[in-house]
Design a protein around this motif. Structure first.
Motif, PDB file in Angstrom:
ATOM      1  N   ASP A  35       1.094  -1.279  -0.132  1.00 54.42           N
ATOM      2  CA  ASP A  35       0.260   0.061  -0.379  1.00 54.42           C
ATOM      3  C   ASP A  35       1.088   1.316   0.115  1.00 54.42           C
ATOM      4  OD1 ASP A  35      -2.947  -1.514  -0.056  1.00 54.42           O
ATOM      5  OD2 ASP A  35      -2.189  -1.187   2.251  1.00 54.42           O
ATOM      6  N   ALA A  38       2.186   2.902  -3.394  1.00 51.68           N
ATOM      7  CA  ALA A  38       1.033   3.357  -4.096  1.00 51.68           C
ATOM      8  C   ALA A  38       0.491   5.244  -3.179  1.00 51.68           C
ATOM      9  CB  ALA A  38       0.007   2.483  -4.750  1.00 51.68           C
ATOM     10  N   ASN A  42      -2.552   8.550  -4.283  1.00 56.14           N
ATOM     11  CA  ASN A  42      -3.760   7.545  -3.436  1.00 56.14           C
ATOM     12  C   ASN A  42      -3.681   7.817  -2.437  1.00 56.14           C
ATOM     13  OD1 ASN A  42      -4.823   5.440  -3.030  1.00 56.14           O
ATOM     14  ND2 ASN A  42      -4.304   4.094  -4.446  1.00 56.14           N
ATOM     15  N   TYR A  45      -3.006   4.461   1.356  1.00 54.01           N
ATOM     16  CA  TYR A  45      -2.275   4.234   2.929  1.00 54.01           C
ATOM     17  C   TYR A  45      -2.414   5.215   3.540  1.00 54.01           C
ATOM     18  CZ  TYR A  45       1.803   4.087   4.766  1.00 54.01           C
ATOM     19  OH  TYR A  45       2.731   3.702   5.647  1.00 54.01           O
ATOM     20  N   TYR A 137       9.083   7.591   1.714  1.00 55.56           N
ATOM     21  CA  TYR A 137       9.329   7.390   0.136  1.00 55.56           C
ATOM     22  C   TYR A 137      10.423   7.859  -0.582  1.00 55.56           C
ATOM     23  CZ  TYR A 137       6.225   6.164  -4.207  1.00 55.56           C
ATOM     24  OH  TYR A 137       6.202   5.603  -5.158  1.00 55.56           O
TER      25      TYR A 137
END
Length: 217
Positions: A35, A38, A42, A45, A137
């Motif tokens: 999750d 992405a 999106n 998460y 990230y």
């Protein structure tokens, strides 16, 4: 040039550690990791895992250490490329590693303290979770970037700027997402939000840059 004067041994050691941290996070939290990949574009998460947020979260902790390592490596490569091509100095690199890690941890603790003082813990926790997610990230993106810069491509200023542009876009998306989720609150307290940005988002990095440049001088 970086490849000719800097040994890759230390970089290799830390990159192996970083790969191990990411692999461990994927192994221990496989669904969450999927999750997480992405998260850009999106919000699934963010909506799911913010409810399970803890003060010390194992998944975020593993990716945080990867972030610190990867940012330190990329920062050192950038410094060598732009400022001072030289042999790898392990003392300088370790100081950079500790400085970046300490800076991020201190910022989070101060932000949590502010949230507690003003009794807005839930808002601060939600905001910090989103910000931490996009920073982690960034660390994940930096891992292959660092590998390519060290072992495949000769680092140059254009390549560094391209990488910085990609990272800036990811973090800007994260900032916009956090702003949209707290839009009404932030617009109603715009002055304090701007003060926060200057004091806790921009100021610490300027201080870190000043300390590093003064140390080199």
């Amino acid at each position: 040039m970086l490849r000719e004067v800097v040994t890759n041994n230390w970089f290799t050691i830390f990159l192996v550690i970083a790969v191990g941290l990411v692999t461990l996070s994927k192994y221990l939290y496989s669904q969450r990791f999927a999750d997480f990949l992405a998260v850009v574009g999106n919000s699934k998460y963010l909506k799911i895992y913010v409810r399970d947020q803890k003060f010390v979260d194992g998944f975020d902790a593993l990716l945080f250490f990867n972030l610190v390592i990867c940012v330190s490596i990329f920062g050192y490569i950038s410094y060598i490329t732009f400022v001072n091509p030289a042999q790898f100095d392990s003392d300088q690199f370790l100081k950079l590693l500790v400085a970046i890690g300490s800076l991020v941890i201190i910022k989070v603790l101060i932000e949590r303290l502010i949230g507690s003082l003003f009794e807005i813990d839930k808002i601060i926790d939600s905001y910090l979770f989103q910000k931490t997610t996009y920073k982690n990230y960034t660390g994940l993106l930096l891992l292959p970037i660092n590998i390519l810069l060290i072992y495949t491509f000769q680092p140059n200023k254009i390549g560094i700027f391209i990488c910085l542009g990609i990272l800036a876009i990811v973090n800007f998306i994260g900032f916009i997402t956090a702003f949209k989720n707290h839009q009404n609150l932030l617009l109603n307290n715009l002055f304090y939000f701007i003060l926060y940005l200057c004091a806790l988002e921009i100021g610490p990095y300027l201080i870190l840059y000043k300390l590093l440049t003064n140390h080199q001088a």
